[in-house]
Scaffold this active site. Structure first.
Site, PDB file in Angstrom:
ATOM      1  N   HIS A   1      85.517  56.736  -6.742  1.00  0.00           N
ATOM      2  CA  HIS A   1      85.373  56.017  -5.526  1.00  0.00           C
ATOM      3  C   HIS A   1      84.153  55.292  -5.270  1.00  0.00           C
ATOM      4  O   HIS A   1      82.971  55.735  -4.683  1.00  0.00           O
ATOM      5  CB  HIS A   1      85.920  56.353  -4.449  1.00  0.00           C
ATOM      6  CG  HIS A   1      86.368  55.287  -3.212  1.00  0.00           C
ATOM      7  ND1 HIS A   1      87.459  55.263  -2.504  1.00  0.00           N
ATOM      8  CD2 HIS A   1      85.489  54.450  -2.678  1.00  0.00           C
ATOM      9  CE1 HIS A   1      87.455  54.548  -1.504  1.00  0.00           C
ATOM     10  NE2 HIS A   1      86.194  53.689  -1.593  1.00  0.00           N
TER      11      HIS A   1
ATOM     12  N   HIS B   1      82.084  51.342  -5.275  1.00  0.00           N
ATOM     13  CA  HIS B   1      82.269  49.851  -5.171  1.00  0.00           C
ATOM     14  C   HIS B   1      81.143  49.097  -5.913  1.00  0.00           C
ATOM     15  O   HIS B   1      79.920  49.506  -5.654  1.00  0.00           O
ATOM     16  CB  HIS B   1      82.311  49.365  -3.726  1.00  0.00           C
ATOM     17  CG  HIS B   1      83.516  49.792  -3.052  1.00  0.00           C
ATOM     18  ND1 HIS B   1      84.647  49.077  -2.925  1.00  0.00           N
ATOM     19  CD2 HIS B   1      84.001  50.689  -2.239  1.00  0.00           C
ATOM     20  CE1 HIS B   1      85.785  49.447  -2.310  1.00  0.00           C
ATOM     21  NE2 HIS B   1      85.061  50.584  -1.863  1.00  0.00           N
TER      22      HIS B   1
ATOM     23  N   HIS C   1      92.721  52.347   0.104  1.00  0.00           N
ATOM     24  CA  HIS C   1      92.009  52.721   1.063  1.00  0.00           C
ATOM     25  C   HIS C   1      93.006  52.885   2.328  1.00  0.00           C
ATOM     26  O   HIS C   1      93.579  51.995   2.822  1.00  0.00           O
ATOM     27  CB  HIS C   1      91.239  51.868   1.609  1.00  0.00           C
ATOM     28  CG  HIS C   1      89.798  51.621   0.627  1.00  0.00           C
ATOM     29  ND1 HIS C   1      89.809  51.104  -0.632  1.00  0.00           N
ATOM     30  CD2 HIS C   1      88.612  51.943   0.843  1.00  0.00           C
ATOM     31  CE1 HIS C   1      88.681  51.027  -1.233  1.00  0.00           C
ATOM     32  NE2 HIS C   1      87.940  51.632  -0.194  1.00  0.00           N
TER      33      HIS C   1
ATOM     34  N   GLU D   1      91.105  55.434   7.047  1.00  0.00           N
ATOM     35  CA  GLU D   1      89.537  55.209   7.225  1.00  0.00           C
ATOM     36  C   GLU D   1      89.394  54.652   8.932  1.00  0.00           C
ATOM     37  O   GLU D   1      88.917  55.050   9.783  1.00  0.00           O
ATOM     38  CB  GLU D   1      89.051  54.240   6.066  1.00  0.00           C
ATOM     39  CG  GLU D   1      87.396  54.367   6.441  1.00  0.00           C
ATOM     40  CD  GLU D   1      86.875  53.199   5.316  1.00  0.00           C
ATOM     41  OE1 GLU D   1      87.544  52.373   4.630  1.00  0.00           O
ATOM     42  OE2 GLU D   1      85.678  53.228   4.944  1.00  0.00           O
TER      43      GLU D   1
ATOM     44  N   ASP E   1      81.137  56.064  -2.259  1.00  0.00           N
ATOM     45  CA  ASP E   1      81.643  54.737  -1.747  1.00  0.00           C
ATOM     46  C   ASP E   1      80.920  53.588  -2.125  1.00  0.00           C
ATOM     47  O   ASP E   1      81.064  52.633  -3.149  1.00  0.00           O
ATOM     48  CB  ASP E   1      81.845  55.098  -0.303  1.00  0.00           C
ATOM     49  CG  ASP E   1      82.993  54.123   0.328  1.00  0.00           C
ATOM     50  OD1 ASP E   1      83.669  53.330  -0.586  1.00  0.00           O
ATOM     51  OD2 ASP E   1      82.771  53.642   1.623  1.00  0.00           O
TER      52      ASP E   1
HETATM   53 ZN   LIG Z   1      85.970  52.185  -0.453  1.00  0.00          ZN
END
Ligand SMILES: [Zn+2]
Length: 349
Positions: free
Chosen positions: A15, A17, A200, A203, A281
């Site tokens: 994970h 980005h 996702h 969260e 992330d």
């Molecule tokens: Zn993410």
């Protein structure tokens, strides 16, 4: 475990980005080349603007940190360079397998097509892969605030570019404002096209968002899932179906998915048999990398050698690649652990 060992550990990242991975120095150079005024006095100020504070007021405030990178990720050359550097940074952190994710529809402002965007990123990643010998794959992201047509275009591109290294699709953005239900048809299409799905969820919204991701959007993995513990039934569902969680501890604290580090459930999740994986992330936005994530886990959550091996094993199992690649990864991780003198937890293999 010794902290100096954390960097040398073989690692796996599911994970990460792309737009949260851009090096600030690269941002400064691209802005200069393209004549974009960033109104930052120096690199330190620019880095600050690209990094979220330890605690944001919400996920939305965290997401504001992506405005500057996105401004600069609108040309083929910028995308290729940023992709190359993200894969290079992972390799230098001893990440052996990484799935880099990005939302093609966020890079069309300069007139690029979705196909041009995906091929530019693929070129950068595969150049880094050729140089460092790790394995880099792509996940294409659909955005929660985008319409069905834009998101279906992304899903179709994902299917077309499997040969370039696309291994799955995702849904990201403002989870509280744009719930999963809105996107059922898009992910039905992804499922029909045979694309692995991660969503996702859990969260900025609660456990019901996780249930919906699994039952309505056919998620095979959950991005974050940190709020799973709010519902015992959903927790049981995730455990029974062996759905891996892509936890990103430092990011989860920043976005207020948990009130503070002490409240993060990663230890309880791991101990209760959930398939926990460890992720960054956004290395730049969250000021982290895999080594820092592991150092934090060892310090704050008493992660042992056995725990560290188990989360890596979970991640290999959860990776969106074929069984042969997983077998190779598993063998090379076991070999590297032995070489580092990590012998605990052998029987668990
Ligand atoms: Zn993410």
């Amino acid at each position: 475990m010794e902290m100096s060992l954390m960097r040398r550990l073989p690692k796996i990242e599911l994970h990460c980005h792309l737009d949260g991975s851009m090096r600030p120095a690269t941002a400064a150079q691209i802005a200069e080349e393209e004549g974009i005024e960033l109104s930052c006095a120096d690199l330190r100020e620019l880095t600050e603007r690209m990094t979220a504070p330890p605690s944001c007021s919400s996920l939305v405030e965290y997401l504001e940190r992506f405005e500057l990178p996105l401004l600069l990720m609108q040309t083929r050359s910028a995308l290729k360079r940023i992709a190359y550097e993200a894969a290079e940074d992972a390799a230098l952190d001893n990440v052996r397998y990484v799935e880099v994710r990005f939302a093609p529809q966020l890079h069309t402002r300069g007139g690029l097509s979705v196909d041009e965007i995906v091929t530019a990123v693929a070129e950068g990643l595969s150049e880094a892969e050729a140089r460092y010998g790790h394995c880099v794959r792509m996940i294409l992201i659909c955005m929660r605030h985008h319409g069905q047509m834009d998101n279906e275009e992304v899903v179709r591109a994902a299917s077309r570019f499997v040969s370039l290294g696309v291994v799955g699709v995702d849904l990201a953005g403002d989870e509280a404002g744009y719930p999963n239900e809105l996107h059922a048809e898009v992910f039905e299409l992804a499922h029909r096209l045979g694309l692995p799905i991660t969503i996702h969820a859990g969260e900025a919204a609660g456990a019901c968002s996780i249930r919906c991701a699994v039952e309505k959007l056919r998620a095979r993995r959950i991005g974050h899932g940190v709020r799973l513990r709010e519902d015992a039934e959903v927790t049981q569902l995730i455990r029974e179906r062996r759905i891996p969680l892509e936890l990103c501890v430092i990011s989860n604290v920043q976005t207020k998915a948990v009130p503070s580090m002490d409240h993060h459930p990663i230890r309880d999740y791991l101990d209760s048999g959930l398939l926990v994986t460890v992720n960054t992330d956004n290395p730049t936005v969250s000021g982290t990398n895999q080594t820092r994530e592991y150092e934090n886990l060892a310090r704050r959550f008493r992660f042992s050698e056995r725990d560290i091996k188990n989360v890596a094993r979970h991640a290999i199992e959860a990776a969106f690649v074929d069984e042969e690649r997983k077998r190779q990864l598993k063998a090379s991780f076991e070999r590297e652990w032995r070489e580092l003198g990590l012998t605990a937890g052998e029987a668990q293999a």
